[in-house]
Design a protein around this motif. Structure first.
Motif, PDB file in Angstrom:
ATOM      1  N   THR A  72       0.623  -1.094  -0.127  1.00 63.77           N
ATOM      2  CA  THR A  72       0.246  -0.085  -0.255  1.00 63.77           C
ATOM      3  C   THR A  72       1.002   1.171  -0.238  1.00 63.77           C
ATOM      4  N   ASP A  73       0.531   2.298  -0.468  1.00 63.74           N
ATOM      5  CA  ASP A  73       0.713   3.794  -0.486  1.00 63.74           C
ATOM      6  C   ASP A  73       1.654   3.704   1.064  1.00 63.74           C
ATOM      7  N   PHE A  74       0.950   3.120   2.370  1.00 64.19           N
ATOM      8  CA  PHE A  74       1.250   3.587   3.440  1.00 64.19           C
ATOM      9  C   PHE A  74       2.376   2.522   4.036  1.00 64.19           C
ATOM     10  N   SER A  75       2.909   1.561   3.382  1.00 65.42           N
ATOM     11  CA  SER A  75       3.911   0.151   3.735  1.00 65.42           C
ATOM     12  C   SER A  75       4.305   0.327   2.628  1.00 65.42           C
ATOM     13  N   LYS A  76       4.950   0.791   1.027  1.00 57.90           N
ATOM     14  CA  LYS A  76       5.920   2.017   0.779  1.00 57.90           C
ATOM     15  C   LYS A  76       6.634   2.925   1.296  1.00 57.90           C
ATOM     16  N   LYS A  77       5.613   4.046   2.013  1.00 57.51           N
ATOM     17  CA  LYS A  77       5.899   4.642   2.888  1.00 57.51           C
ATOM     18  C   LYS A  77       6.636   4.262   4.309  1.00 57.51           C
ATOM     19  N   VAL A  78       6.302   3.644   4.910  1.00 54.25           N
ATOM     20  CA  VAL A  78       7.699   3.083   5.715  1.00 54.25           C
ATOM     21  C   VAL A  78       8.342   2.235   5.788  1.00 54.25           C
ATOM     22  N   ALA A  79       8.234   1.589   4.300  1.00 56.06           N
ATOM     23  CA  ALA A  79       9.654   0.703   3.908  1.00 56.06           C
ATOM     24  C   ALA A  79      11.044   1.718   3.072  1.00 56.06           C
ATOM     25  N   ALA A  80      10.470   3.436   3.193  1.00 59.46           N
ATOM     26  CA  ALA A  80      11.530   4.256   2.267  1.00 59.46           C
ATOM     27  C   ALA A  80      11.386   4.555   3.705  1.00 59.46           C
ATOM     28  N   ASN A  81      11.171   4.963   4.650  1.00 57.48           N
ATOM     29  CA  ASN A  81      11.645   5.826   5.539  1.00 57.48           C
ATOM     30  C   ASN A  81      12.315   5.098   6.287  1.00 57.48           C
ATOM     31  N   GLU A  82      12.440   3.518   6.146  1.00 54.21           N
ATOM     32  CA  GLU A  82      13.269   2.407   7.588  1.00 54.21           C
ATOM     33  C   GLU A  82      14.516   2.388   5.971  1.00 54.21           C
ATOM     34  N   LYS A  83      14.261   2.589   4.868  1.00 47.42           N
ATOM     35  CA  LYS A  83      15.444   2.133   3.629  1.00 47.42           C
ATOM     36  C   LYS A  83      15.608   1.108   3.526  1.00 47.42           C
ATOM     37  N   MET A  84      14.683   0.418   3.573  1.00 44.05           N
ATOM     38  CA  MET A  84      14.585  -1.143   2.872  1.00 44.05           C
ATOM     39  C   MET A  84      13.794  -1.088   1.661  1.00 44.05           C
ATOM     40  N   LEU A  85      14.070  -1.947   0.903  1.00 42.32           N
ATOM     41  CA  LEU A  85      13.879  -2.216  -0.309  1.00 42.32           C
ATOM     42  C   LEU A  85      12.914  -3.597  -0.602  1.00 42.32           C
ATOM     43  N   VAL A  86      11.787  -2.604  -1.401  1.00 41.63           N
ATOM     44  CA  VAL A  86      10.309  -2.705  -1.047  1.00 41.63           C
ATOM     45  C   VAL A  86      10.455  -4.653  -2.134  1.00 41.63           C
ATOM     46  N   MET A  87      10.182  -5.144  -1.921  1.00 40.46           N
ATOM     47  CA  MET A  87      10.103  -6.610  -2.826  1.00 40.46           C
ATOM     48  C   MET A  87       8.232  -7.666  -3.138  1.00 40.46           C
ATOM     49  N   ASN A  88       9.182  -7.379  -3.917  1.00 41.00           N
ATOM     50  CA  ASN A  88       7.618  -8.439  -4.170  1.00 41.00           C
ATOM     51  C   ASN A  88       7.975  -9.380  -4.885  1.00 41.00           C
ATOM     52  N   TRP A  89       6.401 -10.912  -5.319  1.00 38.00           N
ATOM     53  CA  TRP A  89       7.268 -12.210  -6.314  1.00 38.00           C
ATOM     54  C   TRP A  89       6.496 -12.045  -7.333  1.00 38.00           C
ATOM     55  N   THR A  90       7.675 -12.874  -8.340  1.00 35.90           N
ATOM     56  CA  THR A  90       6.843 -12.406  -9.548  1.00 35.90           C
ATOM     57  C   THR A  90       6.132 -14.045  -9.984  1.00 35.90           C
ATOM     58  N   TYR A  91       6.094 -15.058  -9.290  1.00 31.06           N
ATOM     59  CA  TYR A  91       5.383 -16.382  -8.868  1.00 31.06           C
ATOM     60  C   TYR A  91       5.805 -16.826  -8.302  1.00 31.06           C
ATOM     61  N   GLY A  92       4.627 -17.924  -7.774  1.00 31.35           N
ATOM     62  CA  GLY A  92       5.127 -18.577  -7.002  1.00 31.35           C
ATOM     63  C   GLY A  92       3.161 -20.079  -6.538  1.00 31.35           C
ATOM     64  N   TYR A  93       3.816 -21.016  -6.123  1.00 32.28           N
ATOM     65  CA  TYR A  93       3.203 -21.576  -6.481  1.00 32.28           C
ATOM     66  C   TYR A  93       3.044 -23.002  -5.077  1.00 32.28           C
ATOM     67  N   ASP A  94       3.571 -23.118  -4.471  1.00 28.33           N
ATOM     68  CA  ASP A  94       3.208 -24.145  -3.324  1.00 28.33           C
ATOM     69  C   ASP A  94       2.527 -24.103  -2.334  1.00 28.33           C
ATOM     70  N   TRP A  95       1.497 -22.805  -1.781  1.00 28.57           N
ATOM     71  CA  TRP A  95       0.519 -22.897  -1.384  1.00 28.57           C
ATOM     72  C   TRP A  95      -0.485 -23.305  -1.786  1.00 28.57           C
ATOM     73  N   ASP A  96      -0.822 -23.199  -2.951  1.00 25.15           N
ATOM     74  CA  ASP A  96      -1.956 -23.638  -3.965  1.00 25.15           C
ATOM     75  C   ASP A  96      -1.715 -25.398  -3.259  1.00 25.15           C
ATOM     76  N   LYS A  97      -2.728 -26.469  -3.350  1.00 26.05           N
ATOM     77  CA  LYS A  97      -3.104 -27.329  -2.573  1.00 26.05           C
ATOM     78  C   LYS A  97      -2.372 -28.785  -4.206  1.00 26.05           C
ATOM     79  N   GLU A  98      -3.055 -27.948  -5.383  1.00 26.78           N
ATOM     80  CA  GLU A  98      -2.370 -28.823  -6.217  1.00 26.78           C
ATOM     81  C   GLU A  98      -0.681 -28.561  -6.712  1.00 26.78           C
ATOM     82  N   TYR A  99      -0.236 -28.037  -5.579  1.00 21.56           N
ATOM     83  CA  TYR A  99       1.277 -27.917  -6.020  1.00 21.56           C
ATOM     84  C   TYR A  99       1.714 -28.253  -4.951  1.00 21.56           C
TER      85      TYR A  99
END
Length: 109
Positions: A24-51
Motif C-alpha cells: 500500500t502507499d502506507f507500507s511503501k512509505k514506511v519501507a522508504a523511511n526505514e531505507k528498505m527495498l520493497v520486494m514482491n514476487w513474480t510467481y510462486g505456487y507452493d501454497w496451492d493444494k495442486e502443487y
C-alpha cells in the motif's frame, strides 16, 4: 519492529515484503523511511493444494509462463518445497538461468 529484529539478530532488515504482496502507499512509505527495498514476487505456487508435492511443484516452477530473467520466486518453508528445491535449482541452471544472491540487489540509501 526493525529495532527489535536488529536487537535480536544484530542486523537491521533490508527488504520488505508485504503480507500477501499487498503493498500500500502506507507500507511503501514506511519501507522508504526505514531505507528498505520493497520486494514482491513474480510467481510462486507452493501454497496451492495442486502443487503440494515435489513433482507438481517442480514442473510448475520450471514451466510457468511467468518465468523470465529477473523473476523473483516465492517459496515457503514447506515439506514439498524442501523436497523440490534441489531439482528446481538444477533445472533452472540447465535452462540457462542463474540464482542471484540477494546481497547484489541495490537497496535504498
Amino acid at each position: 519492529m526493525n529495532n527489535l529484529v536488529e536487537g535480536i539478530i544484530g542486523e537491521r532488515p533490508k527488504y520488505f515484503r508485504a503480507p500477501f504482496g499487498s503493498n500500500t502507499d502506507f507500507s511503501k512509505k514506511v519501507a522508504a523511511n526505514e531505507k528498505m527495498l520493497v520486494m514482491n514476487w513474480t510467481y510462486g505456487y507452493d501454497w496451492d493444494k495442486e502443487y503440494q508435492d515435489k513433482k507438481a511443484l517442480t514442473e510448475i516452477m520450471l514451466n510457468s509462463s511467468y518465468l523470465s530473467n529477473g523473476a523473483s520466486l516465492l517459496m515457503h518453508d514447506r515439506k514439498w518445497t524442501r523436497e523440490a528445491i534441489e531439482d528446481i535449482v538444477k533445472d533452472f541452471h540447465k535452462k540457462g538461468y542463474k540464482i542471484l544472491d540477494p546481497k547484489l540487489i541495490e537497496k535504498p540509501e
